[in-house]
Design a protein around this motif. Structure first.
Motif, PDB file in Angstrom:
ATOM      1  N   GLN A   1       0.781  -0.877  -0.314  1.00 23.50           N
ATOM      2  CA  GLN A   1       0.017   0.475  -0.185  1.00 23.50           C
ATOM      3  C   GLN A   1       0.534   0.928  -0.179  1.00 23.50           C
ATOM      4  OE1 GLN A   1      -2.493  -0.176   3.546  1.00 23.50           O
ATOM      5  NE2 GLN A   1      -0.873  -1.376   4.606  1.00 23.50           N
ATOM      6  N   SER A   2       1.880   1.070  -0.578  1.00 25.71           N
ATOM      7  CA  SER A   2       3.168   1.949  -0.860  1.00 25.71           C
ATOM      8  C   SER A   2       2.641   3.854  -1.742  1.00 25.71           C
ATOM      9  CB  SER A   2       4.419   1.699  -0.921  1.00 25.71           C
ATOM     10  OG  SER A   2       4.560   0.837  -2.092  1.00 25.71           O
ATOM     11  N   THR A   3       1.684   3.048  -2.851  1.00 22.85           N
ATOM     12  CA  THR A   3       2.106   4.127  -3.197  1.00 22.85           C
ATOM     13  C   THR A   3       0.851   4.612  -3.663  1.00 22.85           C
ATOM     14  OG1 THR A   3       3.793   3.080  -5.373  1.00 22.85           O
ATOM     15  CG2 THR A   3       1.209   4.424  -6.290  1.00 22.85           C
ATOM     16  N   LYS A   4      -0.210   4.171  -3.898  1.00 17.84           N
ATOM     17  CA  LYS A   4      -1.805   4.250  -3.401  1.00 17.84           C
ATOM     18  C   LYS A   4      -2.581   3.280  -3.079  1.00 17.84           C
ATOM     19  CE  LYS A   4      -2.573   3.806  -8.416  1.00 17.84           C
ATOM     20  NZ  LYS A   4      -3.251   4.452  -9.680  1.00 17.84           N
ATOM     21  N   ILE A   5      -3.492   3.877  -2.437  1.00 16.21           N
ATOM     22  CA  ILE A   5      -5.073   3.188  -1.692  1.00 16.21           C
ATOM     23  C   ILE A   5      -6.023   3.096  -2.532  1.00 16.21           C
ATOM     24  CG2 ILE A   5      -3.574   2.257   0.052  1.00 16.21           C
ATOM     25  CD1 ILE A   5      -5.685   4.446   1.810  1.00 16.21           C
TER      26      ILE A   5
ATOM     27  N   PRO B   1     -18.120  -0.168   3.321  1.00 17.42           N
ATOM     28  CA  PRO B   1     -18.308  -0.667   4.622  1.00 17.42           C
ATOM     29  C   PRO B   1     -19.055  -1.305   5.583  1.00 17.42           C
ATOM     30  CG  PRO B   1     -18.198   2.192   4.112  1.00 17.42           C
ATOM     31  CD  PRO B   1     -18.222   1.328   2.822  1.00 17.42           C
ATOM     32  N   ILE B   2     -18.476  -2.200   5.806  1.00 20.23           N
ATOM     33  CA  ILE B   2     -19.307  -3.081   6.976  1.00 20.23           C
ATOM     34  C   ILE B   2     -19.185  -2.484   8.103  1.00 20.23           C
ATOM     35  CG2 ILE B   2     -19.830  -5.656   7.420  1.00 20.23           C
ATOM     36  CD1 ILE B   2     -17.952  -6.295   5.176  1.00 20.23           C
ATOM     37  N   GLU B   3     -20.883  -2.649   8.402  1.00 19.96           N
ATOM     38  CA  GLU B   3     -21.154  -2.247  10.355  1.00 19.96           C
ATOM     39  C   GLU B   3     -20.820  -3.304  11.121  1.00 19.96           C
ATOM     40  OE1 GLU B   3     -23.874   0.243  10.822  1.00 19.96           O
ATOM     41  OE2 GLU B   3     -23.774   1.224  12.547  1.00 19.96           O
ATOM     42  N   THR B   4     -19.943  -2.848  12.201  1.00 21.30           N
ATOM     43  CA  THR B   4     -19.997  -3.864  13.129  1.00 21.30           C
ATOM     44  C   THR B   4     -20.582  -3.602  14.303  1.00 21.30           C
ATOM     45  OG1 THR B   4     -17.656  -4.096  13.225  1.00 21.30           O
ATOM     46  CG2 THR B   4     -18.119  -5.015  11.846  1.00 21.30           C
TER      47      THR B   4
ATOM     48  N   ILE C   1     -12.191  -2.287   3.950  1.00 20.52           N
ATOM     49  CA  ILE C   1     -11.854  -3.661   2.609  1.00 20.52           C
ATOM     50  C   ILE C   1     -11.440  -2.512   1.425  1.00 20.52           C
ATOM     51  CG2 ILE C   1     -11.363  -5.324   1.214  1.00 20.52           C
ATOM     52  CD1 ILE C   1     -13.491  -7.358   2.780  1.00 20.52           C
ATOM     53  N   TYR C   2     -10.260  -2.241   1.407  1.00 17.03           N
ATOM     54  CA  TYR C   2      -9.875  -1.248   0.490  1.00 17.03           C
ATOM     55  C   TYR C   2      -8.376  -1.878  -0.497  1.00 17.03           C
ATOM     56  CZ  TYR C   2      -5.678  -0.491   3.686  1.00 17.03           C
ATOM     57  OH  TYR C   2      -4.278  -0.691   5.048  1.00 17.03           O
ATOM     58  N   HIS C   3      -8.774  -1.368  -1.389  1.00 16.96           N
ATOM     59  CA  HIS C   3      -6.954  -2.042  -2.304  1.00 16.96           C
ATOM     60  C   HIS C   3      -5.754  -1.026  -2.557  1.00 16.96           C
ATOM     61  CE1 HIS C   3      -8.787   1.815  -5.177  1.00 16.96           C
ATOM     62  NE2 HIS C   3      -7.068   1.154  -5.247  1.00 16.96           N
ATOM     63  N   GLY C   4      -4.770  -1.303  -2.359  1.00 14.36           N
ATOM     64  CA  GLY C   4      -3.812  -1.002  -1.900  1.00 14.36           C
ATOM     65  C   GLY C   4      -2.736  -0.887  -3.298  1.00 14.36           C
ATOM     66  N   VAL C   5      -1.611   0.161  -3.928  1.00 11.53           N
ATOM     67  CA  VAL C   5      -0.746   0.076  -4.598  1.00 11.53           C
ATOM     68  C   VAL C   5       0.694  -0.126  -4.705  1.00 11.53           C
ATOM     69  CG1 VAL C   5      -0.114   0.653  -7.742  1.00 11.53           C
ATOM     70  CG2 VAL C   5      -2.375   0.764  -6.330  1.00 11.53           C
ATOM     71  N   LEU C   6       1.069  -1.439  -5.036  1.00 11.32           N
ATOM     72  CA  LEU C   6       2.972  -1.092  -4.712  1.00 11.32           C
ATOM     73  C   LEU C   6       3.430  -1.051  -6.553  1.00 11.32           C
ATOM     74  CD1 LEU C   6       4.851  -4.164  -2.816  1.00 11.32           C
ATOM     75  CD2 LEU C   6       5.067  -3.100  -5.324  1.00 11.32           C
TER      76      LEU C   6
ATOM     77  N   TYR D   1      -1.671  -4.143  -7.479  1.00 12.62           N
ATOM     78  CA  TYR D   1      -2.564  -4.175  -6.827  1.00 12.62           C
ATOM     79  C   TYR D   1      -3.571  -5.226  -6.014  1.00 12.62           C
ATOM     80  CZ  TYR D   1      -4.207  -0.042  -9.586  1.00 12.62           C
ATOM     81  OH  TYR D   1      -4.152   1.233 -10.094  1.00 12.62           O
ATOM     82  N   SER D   2      -3.435  -4.760  -4.420  1.00 11.34           N
ATOM     83  CA  SER D   2      -3.531  -6.166  -3.649  1.00 11.34           C
ATOM     84  C   SER D   2      -5.198  -5.536  -2.933  1.00 11.34           C
ATOM     85  CB  SER D   2      -2.131  -6.384  -2.154  1.00 11.34           C
ATOM     86  OG  SER D   2      -1.324  -7.136  -3.635  1.00 11.34           O
ATOM     87  N   ALA D   3      -5.704  -6.154  -1.880  1.00 16.19           N
ATOM     88  CA  ALA D   3      -6.169  -5.519  -1.031  1.00 16.19           C
ATOM     89  C   ALA D   3      -5.834  -6.155   0.555  1.00 16.19           C
ATOM     90  CB  ALA D   3      -8.004  -6.331  -0.960  1.00 16.19           C
ATOM     91  N   GLY D   4      -6.350  -5.281   1.371  1.00 13.66           N
ATOM     92  CA  GLY D   4      -6.122  -5.056   2.827  1.00 13.66           C
ATOM     93  C   GLY D   4      -7.548  -4.492   3.648  1.00 13.66           C
ATOM     94  N   ALA D   5      -7.492  -4.272   4.859  1.00 10.24           N
ATOM     95  CA  ALA D   5      -8.252  -3.890   5.231  1.00 10.24           C
ATOM     96  C   ALA D   5      -8.026  -2.726   6.556  1.00 10.24           C
ATOM     97  CB  ALA D   5      -9.638  -5.101   5.690  1.00 10.24           C
ATOM     98  N   ALA D   6      -9.390  -2.061   7.153  1.00  7.78           N
ATOM     99  CA  ALA D   6      -9.237  -1.189   8.548  1.00  7.78           C
ATOM    100  C   ALA D   6     -10.320  -1.220   9.073  1.00  7.78           C
ATOM    101  CB  ALA D   6      -9.090  -0.244   7.687  1.00  7.78           C
ATOM    102  N   LEU D   7     -10.308  -0.695  10.160  1.00  2.81           N
ATOM    103  CA  LEU D   7     -11.247  -0.869  11.259  1.00  2.81           C
ATOM    104  C   LEU D   7     -11.816   0.291  11.175  1.00  2.81           C
ATOM    105  CD1 LEU D   7     -13.174  -3.351  12.386  1.00  2.81           C
ATOM    106  CD2 LEU D   7     -11.608  -2.727  14.108  1.00  2.81           C
ATOM    107  N   LEU D   8     -12.409   1.666  11.440  1.00  3.34           N
ATOM    108  CA  LEU D   8     -12.781   2.756  11.893  1.00  3.34           C
ATOM    109  C   LEU D   8     -13.795   3.147  12.266  1.00  3.34           C
ATOM    110  CD1 LEU D   8     -13.047   3.437   7.442  1.00  3.34           C
ATOM    111  CD2 LEU D   8     -11.133   3.438   9.570  1.00  3.34           C
ATOM    112  N   ASP D   9     -13.636   4.175  12.685  1.00  5.37           N
ATOM    113  CA  ASP D   9     -14.874   4.237  14.732  1.00  5.37           C
ATOM    114  C   ASP D   9     -16.048   4.329  13.607  1.00  5.37           C
ATOM    115  OD1 ASP D   9     -14.834   6.129  17.113  1.00  5.37           O
ATOM    116  OD2 ASP D   9     -16.184   6.653  15.796  1.00  5.37           O
TER     117      ASP D   9
END
Ligand code: BMA
Length: 327
Positions: free
Chosen positions: A209-213, A219-222, A229-234, A242-250
């Motif tokens: 995820q070093s070039t852009k995301i 988004p899934i509410e928990t 789930i978001y994509h990230g680019v190297l 292009y890969s994908a990872g995830a984040a948890l947001l308030d």
């Protein structure tokens, strides 16, 4: 404490158990790709597409690049979310203002049910890429609204409910080309027309995820926060990966990042992800989630050519993000 997942129960969504011996958080469907590039007569490729549950069946909006290499959006239907029938003609948006309705190009759609209808956002050509917005009740008639932002912007992803009384959307300001930068921002709107209250969510870091995301599925509410789930680019010697990872947001302030995965969840590794019109691309635009079981089916484009599915459990993805967090 057991994770609570908001949203509908979708007991008939596609599913396969994790393969024996695998410890992957996401695992690919054994019958991938679910949509081949040549599903309809005009298609060069069908990828980066969005699906939703609809009246016991499934509907979607699909990115179809045609044989003239024009980027178009097509409606589709399925009883099982695996075998899809796509309209042979692109969506003709109904728009009150011809200035906005004059279609130039559209790609990377997302679809979300909010209150009483399905909203579609996509990367819309209007003197450069920006975020197009439309709604539909039936996936037959689509009503186009104002573009959400000025060019240049991509990856407009709506939240499934209002936040603080306003509609909410992620976006990713960009340039007019193959943007070599990009952070995720959050904006709100009282009416789906005027967008403001812009907030910075997160930017590039390292590795995949070093070039852009850019935001992926809705988004899934928990009970622990919004799972994005978001994509990230190297940038490799051979171009973008292009890969994908995830984040948890308030939950109340989604621009506050609680946790964010350092390793990716899925990266281009199979033939249909590594070989195609644009090699080495995994690009998720939708997820079906059964709130009762936490089962998740991630729909993603492979190599800008086909559409594929990967499975996982929301609760395991949340745990993975927390246990492998950058923040
Ligand atoms: C991005 C978008 C996506 C595409 C990706 C890889 O900029 O255009 O639609 O999948 O590039 O080519």
């Amino acid at each position: 404490m057991k994770l609570k997942i908001s949203g509908p129960e979708v007991p008939n969504m596609p599913w396969e158990d994790r393969p024996a011996g695998s410890s992957d958080v996401l695992w690919r469907y054994s019958q991938n790709p679910v949509i081949p590039r040549d599903l309809i007569p005009c298609s060069n490729s069908i990828f980066n597409s969005a699906v939703v549950p609809y009246q016991g069946e499934f509907r979607g909006v699909f990115r179809v690049d045609n044989k003239a290499r024009e980027m178009r959006l097509h409606a589709g239907r399925s009883k099982d979310a695996v075998n899809w029938e796509l309209e042979h003609e692109p969506i003709q948006f109904i728009c009150a203002d011809q200035e906005i309705g004059a279609f130039q190009y559209g790609y990377d759609p997302r679809v979300v049910f909010i209150e009483d209808r399905y909203y579609v956002t996509w990367c819309n050509g209007y003197f450069g890429p920006t975020i197009g917005v439309a709604y539909t009740y039936d996936f037959e008639k689509f009503y186009q609204l104002e573009n959400a932002f000025l060019p240049f912007n991509r990856n407009g992803v709506l939240f499934p409910r209002k936040i603080g009384g306003n509609y909410a959307m992620f976006s990713r300001p960009s340039d007019n080309g193959h943007t070599p930068f990009g952070d995720i921002f959050y904006s709100e709107s009282p009416d789906m027309v005027y967008w403001g209250k812009h907030r910075y969510v997160m930017g590039t870091t390292e590795g995949w995820q070093s070039t852009k995301i850019g935001a992926g599925p809705i988004p899934i509410e928990t009970s622990e926060g919004w799972l994005l789930i978001y994509h990230g680019v190297l940038t490799s010697c051979n171009g973008f990966v292009y890969s994908a990872g995830a984040a948890l947001l308030d939950l109340d302030k989604p621009w506050k990042v609680i946790a964010r995965s350092k390793p990716y969840l899925i990266s281009p590794q199979t033939l249909y992800e590594c070989v195609g019109d644009v090699p080495n691309v995994v690009f998720p635009c939708a997820a079906l989630v059964d709130s009762a079981t936490g089962r998740l089916a991630l729909y993603y484009g492979g190599a800008d050519t086909v559409t594929a599915v990967a499975f996982g459990y929301v609760q395991e993805i949340v745990q993975f993000v927390k246990e492998n967090s950058l923040v």
